[in-house]
Motif scaffolding. Structure first.
Motif, PDB file in Angstrom:
ATOM      1  N   THR A 160       4.915  25.340   7.085  1.00 18.34           N
ATOM      2  CA  THR A 160       4.171  24.921   6.008  1.00 18.34           C
ATOM      3  C   THR A 160       4.021  23.623   5.620  1.00 18.34           C
ATOM      4  N   PHE A 161       5.303  22.952   5.585  1.00 14.77           N
ATOM      5  CA  PHE A 161       5.400  21.692   5.286  1.00 14.77           C
ATOM      6  C   PHE A 161       6.065  20.953   6.389  1.00 14.77           C
ATOM      7  N   ALA A 162       6.261  19.782   6.400  1.00 13.98           N
ATOM      8  CA  ALA A 162       6.916  18.596   7.115  1.00 13.98           C
ATOM      9  C   ALA A 162       7.570  17.573   6.059  1.00 13.98           C
ATOM     10  N   THR A 163       8.670  16.993   6.265  1.00 10.44           N
ATOM     11  CA  THR A 163       9.219  15.940   5.756  1.00 10.44           C
ATOM     12  C   THR A 163       9.510  15.075   6.660  1.00 10.44           C
ATOM     13  N   PHE A 164       8.971  13.541   6.409  1.00  8.58           N
ATOM     14  CA  PHE A 164       9.234  12.715   7.425  1.00  8.58           C
ATOM     15  C   PHE A 164      10.021  11.276   6.502  1.00  8.58           C
ATOM     16  N   ARG A 165      10.588  10.498   7.454  1.00  6.54           N
ATOM     17  CA  ARG A 165      10.950   9.361   7.014  1.00  6.54           C
ATOM     18  C   ARG A 165      10.692   8.260   7.784  1.00  6.54           C
ATOM     19  N   PHE A 166      10.154   7.041   7.220  1.00  9.02           N
ATOM     20  CA  PHE A 166       9.559   5.863   7.906  1.00  9.02           C
ATOM     21  C   PHE A 166      10.498   4.929   7.304  1.00  9.02           C
ATOM     22  N   VAL A 167       9.859   3.529   7.873  1.00 13.49           N
ATOM     23  CA  VAL A 167      10.282   2.248   7.353  1.00 13.49           C
ATOM     24  C   VAL A 167       9.089   1.675   6.865  1.00 13.49           C
ATOM     25  N   LYS A 168       9.024   0.641   5.850  1.00 15.92           N
ATOM     26  CA  LYS A 168       8.121  -0.142   5.316  1.00 15.92           C
ATOM     27  C   LYS A 168       7.751  -1.124   6.415  1.00 15.92           C
ATOM     28  N   GLY A 169       6.392  -1.571   6.715  1.00 21.97           N
ATOM     29  CA  GLY A 169       6.300  -2.609   7.363  1.00 21.97           C
ATOM     30  C   GLY A 169       5.041  -3.576   6.701  1.00 21.97           C
ATOM     31  N   LYS A 170       4.653  -4.689   7.497  1.00 22.71           N
ATOM     32  CA  LYS A 170       3.360  -5.193   7.234  1.00 22.71           C
ATOM     33  C   LYS A 170       2.334  -4.747   7.610  1.00 22.71           C
ATOM     34  N   LYS A 171       1.199  -4.716   6.841  1.00 21.66           N
ATOM     35  CA  LYS A 171      -0.004  -4.061   7.020  1.00 21.66           C
ATOM     36  C   LYS A 171      -0.871  -4.482   8.178  1.00 21.66           C
ATOM     37  N   SER A 172      -0.675  -5.939   8.435  1.00 22.47           N
ATOM     38  CA  SER A 172      -1.203  -6.737   9.325  1.00 22.47           C
ATOM     39  C   SER A 172      -0.716  -6.302  10.682  1.00 22.47           C
ATOM     40  N   ARG A 173       0.785  -6.103  10.634  1.00 26.45           N
ATOM     41  CA  ARG A 173       1.451  -5.501  12.067  1.00 26.45           C
ATOM     42  C   ARG A 173       1.157  -4.136  12.323  1.00 26.45           C
ATOM     43  N   ILE A 174       1.114  -3.429  11.507  1.00 25.91           N
ATOM     44  CA  ILE A 174       0.679  -1.794  11.534  1.00 25.91           C
ATOM     45  C   ILE A 174      -0.634  -1.878  12.239  1.00 25.91           C
ATOM     46  N   MET A 175      -1.583  -2.666  11.796  1.00 24.53           N
ATOM     47  CA  MET A 175      -3.070  -2.559  12.123  1.00 24.53           C
ATOM     48  C   MET A 175      -2.975  -3.104  13.568  1.00 24.53           C
ATOM     49  N   LYS A 176      -2.203  -4.032  13.830  1.00 19.97           N
ATOM     50  CA  LYS A 176      -2.298  -4.684  15.151  1.00 19.97           C
ATOM     51  C   LYS A 176      -1.937  -3.763  16.144  1.00 19.97           C
ATOM     52  N   ASN A 177      -0.750  -3.163  15.843  1.00 21.21           N
ATOM     53  CA  ASN A 177      -0.090  -1.988  16.726  1.00 21.21           C
ATOM     54  C   ASN A 177      -1.175  -0.832  17.054  1.00 21.21           C
ATOM     55  N   ILE A 178      -1.889  -0.209  16.052  1.00 22.72           N
ATOM     56  CA  ILE A 178      -2.907   0.754  16.063  1.00 22.72           C
ATOM     57  C   ILE A 178      -3.930   0.162  17.065  1.00 22.72           C
ATOM     58  N   GLU A 179      -4.457  -0.976  16.625  1.00 19.80           N
ATOM     59  CA  GLU A 179      -5.434  -1.544  17.603  1.00 19.80           C
ATOM     60  C   GLU A 179      -5.117  -1.411  19.231  1.00 19.80           C
ATOM     61  N   LYS A 180      -4.012  -2.194  19.489  1.00 18.82           N
ATOM     62  CA  LYS A 180      -3.279  -1.718  20.732  1.00 18.82           C
ATOM     63  C   LYS A 180      -3.310  -0.728  21.518  1.00 18.82           C
ATOM     64  N   PHE A 181      -3.119   0.576  20.773  1.00 23.98           N
ATOM     65  CA  PHE A 181      -2.710   1.775  21.335  1.00 23.98           C
ATOM     66  C   PHE A 181      -4.247   2.413  21.383  1.00 23.98           C
ATOM     67  N   ILE A 182      -5.076   1.954  20.331  1.00 27.34           N
ATOM     68  CA  ILE A 182      -6.612   2.786  20.568  1.00 27.34           C
ATOM     69  C   ILE A 182      -7.047   2.095  21.859  1.00 27.34           C
ATOM     70  N   LYS A 183      -6.946   0.604  22.103  1.00 28.02           N
ATOM     71  CA  LYS A 183      -7.320  -0.037  23.181  1.00 28.02           C
ATOM     72  C   LYS A 183      -6.849   0.886  24.694  1.00 28.02           C
ATOM     73  N   LEU A 184      -5.523   0.953  24.431  1.00 22.36           N
ATOM     74  CA  LEU A 184      -4.984   1.367  25.724  1.00 22.36           C
ATOM     75  C   LEU A 184      -5.558   3.013  25.802  1.00 22.36           C
ATOM     76  N   ARG A 185      -5.905   3.720  24.726  1.00 15.96           N
ATOM     77  CA  ARG A 185      -6.538   5.287  24.909  1.00 15.96           C
ATOM     78  C   ARG A 185      -7.921   5.122  25.557  1.00 15.96           C
ATOM     79  N   LYS A 186      -8.717   4.096  24.918  1.00 15.74           N
ATOM     80  CA  LYS A 186     -10.122   3.950  25.447  1.00 15.74           C
ATOM     81  C   LYS A 186     -10.281   3.455  26.855  1.00 15.74           C
TER      82      LYS A 186
END
Length: 273
Positions: A160-186
């Motif tokens: 019904t619900f899940a609890t996760f724990r993450f760490v804070k990061g810089k948005k620019s770095r997060i977006m760069k990583n996301i773009e990298k993995f999207i490119k790999l998928r495509k």
């Protein structure tokens, strides 16, 4: 509780194959308690890994809505997420909160509950890596109480619900990583195709399913409109009017040929209903 009596399940199937029947949407715990009393129930996630192979079912299919679509911050790095939340929605929440940890999983079209149930993952990352605990119909479970392996868990109860724990990061770095993995998928996977994603589990890291299928000459092989993708041979795509029967026949051909030539038994990653 919402009940749709003549629901077209092909509309929510990622391979666009499905029957017409009853769909129930549970919006709170009281609804789930009522559904639990019904005979032959089956919970559905985002239907991105499920094949509806029949024209009729006795099962009462249901999805999670309402309360189970909530995302709540418990503190700056700990988040409780409803099992019905789509992963794309959760990723957008994480980006807004500058939380890092799931960039590798971007593009997986599941719900939180469904992804945890199969321990979904990509690029060496699994959704269980950041999991703290689960709420289920049978009570709370800490991560240490759950068995996780490659695309498999021992979770039997409805999440019904899940609890996760993450760490804070810089948005620019997060977006760069996301773009990298999207490119790999495509680059490696068919885009905008009607597909359930990876059809088979990888037998080993050095014997991925796509290579075994490719090696036995089935790239592009079709049963009517159901075909092995020419871009990624572990993806089966529906070119138009493919059926559940066509899908099962193609799966059988793939498994038989791989076993005959490689002596390896492929195991399905998709769920056949």
């Amino acid at each position: 509780m919402k009940i749709y009596k003549d629901f077209d399940f092909s509309k929510i199937s990622y391979i666009r194959i499905g029957h017409t029947g009853k769909l129930i949407v549970a919006e709170n715990m009281d609804d789930l308690s009522q559904i639990k009393m019904m005979e032959e129930t089956k919970i559905l996630g985002n239907c991105s890994k499920v094949l509806f192979s029949k024209k009729r079912y006795k099962k009462n299919f249901y999805k999670l809505g309402g309360d189970f679509l909530k995302i709540e911050k418990l503190n700056d790095e700990t988040i409780m997420v409803g099992a019905g939340v789509k992963f794309t929605t959760f990723i957008n929440f994480m980006i807004n909160e500058n939380l890092t940890g799931f960039e590798e999983l971007v593009g997986i079209p599941g719900t939180i509950g469904g992804m945890i149930k199969m321990n979904a993952g990509a690029f060496g990352k699994n959704i269980s890596n950041n999991l703290v605990s689960l709420e289920t119909l049978d009570g709370k479970k800490d991560k240490s109480e759950i068995y996780f392996s490659y695309r498999e868990t021992n979770i039997e109860s409805v999440i019904t619900f899940a609890t996760f724990r993450f760490v804070k990061g810089k948005k620019s770095r997060i977006m760069k990583n996301i773009e990298k993995f999207i490119k790999l998928r495509k680059r490696n996977q068919p885009q905008d195709a009607k597909t359930l994603g990876s059809t088979f589990k990888n037998p080993t890291s050095y014997q991925p399913a796509w290579k075994l299928i490719d090696d036995v000459g089935l790239r592009g092989f079709c049963v009517n409109d159901i075909c092995v993708s020419t871009k990624h041979t572990n993806f089966i795509i529906n070119r138009g009017k493919g059926s559940g029967t066509d899908f099962l026949k193609l799966v059988s051909i793939i498994k038989k040929k791989v076993y005959e030539e490689k002596k390896i038994e492929l195991e399905l990653e998709v769920e056949i209903l």
